[in-house]
Write a protein that holds these residues in place. Structure first.
Motif, PDB file in Angstrom:
ATOM      1  N   LEU A  50     -87.941  70.135 -55.340  1.00 51.48           N
ATOM      2  CA  LEU A  50     -87.547  68.912 -54.648  1.00 51.48           C
ATOM      3  C   LEU A  50     -87.889  67.645 -55.422  1.00 51.48           C
ATOM      4  CD1 LEU A  50     -88.602  69.795 -50.978  1.00 51.48           C
ATOM      5  CD2 LEU A  50     -86.359  70.059 -52.065  1.00 51.48           C
ATOM      6  N   GLY A  51     -88.994  67.657 -56.184  1.00 54.85           N
ATOM      7  CA  GLY A  51     -89.421  66.440 -56.879  1.00 54.85           C
ATOM      8  C   GLY A  51     -88.888  66.292 -58.284  1.00 54.85           C
ATOM      9  N   LEU A  52     -87.941  67.132 -58.670  1.00 55.71           N
ATOM     10  CA  LEU A  52     -87.523  67.179 -60.077  1.00 55.71           C
ATOM     11  C   LEU A  52     -86.987  65.855 -60.594  1.00 55.71           C
ATOM     12  CD1 LEU A  52     -87.145  68.900 -62.604  1.00 55.71           C
ATOM     13  CD2 LEU A  52     -84.908  69.612 -61.710  1.00 55.71           C
ATOM     14  N   VAL A  53     -86.311  65.077 -59.750  1.00 58.53           N
ATOM     15  CA  VAL A  53     -85.758  63.796 -60.222  1.00 58.53           C
ATOM     16  C   VAL A  53     -86.382  62.620 -59.477  1.00 58.53           C
ATOM     17  CG1 VAL A  53     -83.600  64.789 -61.051  1.00 58.53           C
ATOM     18  CG2 VAL A  53     -83.759  64.037 -58.667  1.00 58.53           C
ATOM     19  N   ASN A  54     -87.586  62.805 -58.965  1.00 57.49           N
ATOM     20  CA  ASN A  54     -88.263  61.720 -58.249  1.00 57.49           C
ATOM     21  C   ASN A  54     -88.363  60.469 -59.115  1.00 57.49           C
ATOM     22  OD1 ASN A  54     -88.638  63.069 -55.878  1.00 57.49           O
ATOM     23  ND2 ASN A  54     -90.826  63.460 -56.153  1.00 57.49           N
ATOM     24  N   GLY A  55     -88.261  59.322 -58.449  1.00 56.43           N
ATOM     25  CA  GLY A  55     -88.391  58.052 -59.139  1.00 56.43           C
ATOM     26  C   GLY A  55     -87.119  57.547 -59.784  1.00 56.43           C
ATOM     27  N   ARG A  56     -86.010  58.261 -59.585  1.00 57.01           N
ATOM     28  CA  ARG A  56     -84.738  57.853 -60.166  1.00 57.01           C
ATOM     29  C   ARG A  56     -83.730  57.577 -59.054  1.00 57.01           C
ATOM     30  NH1 ARG A  56     -83.802  59.813 -65.417  1.00 57.01           N
ATOM     31  NH2 ARG A  56     -81.865  58.598 -65.233  1.00 57.01           N
ATOM     32  N   PRO A  57     -82.776  56.659 -59.265  1.00 62.74           N
ATOM     33  CA  PRO A  57     -81.709  56.474 -58.275  1.00 62.74           C
ATOM     34  C   PRO A  57     -80.983  57.792 -58.042  1.00 62.74           C
ATOM     35  CG  PRO A  57     -81.658  54.729 -59.930  1.00 62.74           C
ATOM     36  CD  PRO A  57     -82.637  55.753 -60.423  1.00 62.74           C
ATOM     37  N   GLY A  58     -80.802  58.135 -56.791  1.00 59.19           N
ATOM     38  CA  GLY A  58     -80.140  59.391 -56.469  1.00 59.19           C
ATOM     39  C   GLY A  58     -81.108  60.514 -56.156  1.00 59.19           C
ATOM     40  N   ALA A  59     -82.412  60.256 -56.272  1.00 59.76           N
ATOM     41  CA  ALA A  59     -83.400  61.306 -56.007  1.00 59.76           C
ATOM     42  C   ALA A  59     -83.381  61.730 -54.546  1.00 59.76           C
ATOM     43  CB  ALA A  59     -84.799  60.828 -56.403  1.00 59.76           C
ATOM     44  N   ARG A  60     -83.173  60.781 -53.642  1.00 60.51           N
ATOM     45  CA  ARG A  60     -83.210  61.127 -52.215  1.00 60.51           C
ATOM     46  C   ARG A  60     -82.071  62.057 -51.821  1.00 60.51           C
ATOM     47  NH1 ARG A  60     -84.172  56.325 -48.101  1.00 60.51           N
ATOM     48  NH2 ARG A  60     -86.089  56.312 -49.360  1.00 60.51           N
ATOM     49  N   PRO A  61     -80.825  61.780 -52.222  1.00 62.45           N
ATOM     50  CA  PRO A  61     -79.754  62.735 -51.906  1.00 62.45           C
ATOM     51  C   PRO A  61     -79.988  64.118 -52.526  1.00 62.45           C
ATOM     52  CG  PRO A  61     -78.826  60.622 -52.521  1.00 62.45           C
ATOM     53  CD  PRO A  61     -80.283  60.539 -52.811  1.00 62.45           C
ATOM     54  N   PHE A  62     -80.581  64.156 -53.711  1.00 63.94           N
ATOM     55  CA  PHE A  62     -80.902  65.429 -54.353  1.00 63.94           C
ATOM     56  C   PHE A  62     -81.890  66.214 -53.505  1.00 63.94           C
ATOM     57  CE2 PHE A  62     -83.823  67.864 -57.036  1.00 63.94           C
ATOM     58  CZ  PHE A  62     -82.945  68.667 -57.764  1.00 63.94           C
ATOM     59  N   ARG A  63     -82.954  65.538 -53.062  1.00 61.55           N
ATOM     60  CA  ARG A  63     -83.954  66.214 -52.225  1.00 61.55           C
ATOM     61  C   ARG A  63     -83.345  66.664 -50.904  1.00 61.55           C
ATOM     62  NH1 ARG A  63     -87.210  61.841 -53.854  1.00 61.55           N
ATOM     63  NH2 ARG A  63     -86.952  60.871 -51.797  1.00 61.55           N
TER      64      ARG A  63
END
Length: 334
Positions: free
Chosen positions: A286-299
């Motif tokens: 779940l945290g693989l792209v944390n801190g980047r725009p678009g992280a929330r939809p990914f999670r």
């Protein structure tokens, strides 16, 4: 900076660092040393050993962390763990939870260095010197927190044959604080761990506690032999993509997040075929792209879709595309 088997480690964390988590983390770093969740010696003696101890060969180097305080039982558990192929057996002398204390293991063992030494000696004898027996401990517990107390603990356990200590740089309060509160109180004391290394140059000392970045890791490595990251590596696993190049000097370009997910596809397909629920694997990503725009939809994609009945590889393919979009988006700092 140092370069040894313990230069960079991911911490053993209950309910987090299971075999699916470790396999995922191995895709992100070839060199990081991985640790299991703590497994009690009693569970190994009487439980489902394949479920408790089984792991994928790609996880190497991987260490088994044991909890317990009976030298005979720990020796047998270590022998069994070595038989499964682990690269190290680690004894937990740092966990402050009530559940652990009631079993007379974890951080409360720091009050009994002689017993810890007996446990280590028995475990070393059981594995015949084939793999290292290591100890993970705190800098102190409750009122037993002077540097003299820590020195006495290390000296006693080292005399039993332990040469590698993973030191959490925060004292464990076993009375009056919950484990959650103990994550922030009392303050970390990295300098004490540095002084410990200076006092015992012949020992391998790995520092743990509150380290959040690879840059911080590199700074610590100027003073000690290794670093161990826990929650930071779990909640922001992309930082593991920096480990091999920054800390080990490898020249191969690190994977991008979507490429790491692509590497997971054969493993996930195999696990789904064995009846594993997709959510059991996806929760670690779940945290693989944390801190980047678009992280929330990914999670949200992984969280909501992986728990649905019949969830399969199509969800991971969608996550790969979502990660690719995140990578292509301008960073927040831009």
């Amino acid at each position: 900076m140092t370069d040894n088997q313990w230069t960079f480690c991911t911490a053993p964390m209950m309910d987090w660092t299971d075999r699916h988590c470790r396999f995922f983390h191995r895709q992100l770093s070839r060199r990081a040393r991985l640790y299991t969740e703590m497994v009690t010696s009693g569970a190994i003696m009487f439980g489902d050993r394949e479920r408790l101890l089984g792991f994928d060969a790609s996880e190497h180097p991987v260490a088994l962390q044991l909890g317990g305080s009976d030298p005979v039982e720990l020796a047998r558990a270590a022998e069994i763990g070595a038989g499964f192929g682990y690269d190290e057996i680690n004894l937990n002398c740092g966990c402050p939870s009530d559940r652990v204390q009631s079993g007379r293991f974890g951080a409360c063992l720091m009050a009994e260095p002689k017993l810890v030494g007996e446990c280590v000696a028995a475990m070393k004898s059981a594995v015949g010197g084939q793999i290292p027996i290591t100890v993970k401990n705190r800098i102190g517990i409750d009122e037993q927190d002077s540097e003299a107390d820590l020195t006495r603990f290390i000296e006693t356990v080292a005399a039993s044959g332990c040469e590698i200590f993973i030191v959490h740089a925060r004292k464990a309060w076993l009375k009056g604080l919950s484990p959650r509160e103990n994550r922030d109180v009392p303050p970390l004391d990295y300098e004490r761990v540095y002084r410990l290394k200076a006092a015992f140059p012949e020992l391998t000392i790995i520092i743990n506690g509150g380290i959040e970045t690879i840059e911080q890791s590199a700074t610590h490595l100027e003073m000690v032999d290794g670093v161990m990251l826990g929650r930071a590596a779990y909640k922001n696993p992309a930082l593991l993509l920096e480990v091999d190049a920054t800390l080990y000097g490898e020249t191969t370009a690190p994977l991008r997040p979507h490429e790491a997910l692509e590497r997971m596809l054969p493993y996930i397909e195999r696990e789904l075929g064995r009846g594993t629920r997709l959510s059991a694997i996806a929760r670690h990503m779940l945290g693989l792209v944390n801190g980047r725009p678009g992280a929330r939809p990914f999670r949200r994609l992984l969280t909501e879709e992986s728990v649905k009945p019949g969830a399969g590889l199509d969800i991971i393919h969608a996550a790969i595309e979502a990660a690719r979009r995140v990578e292509e988006a301008p960073s927040l700092a831009a």
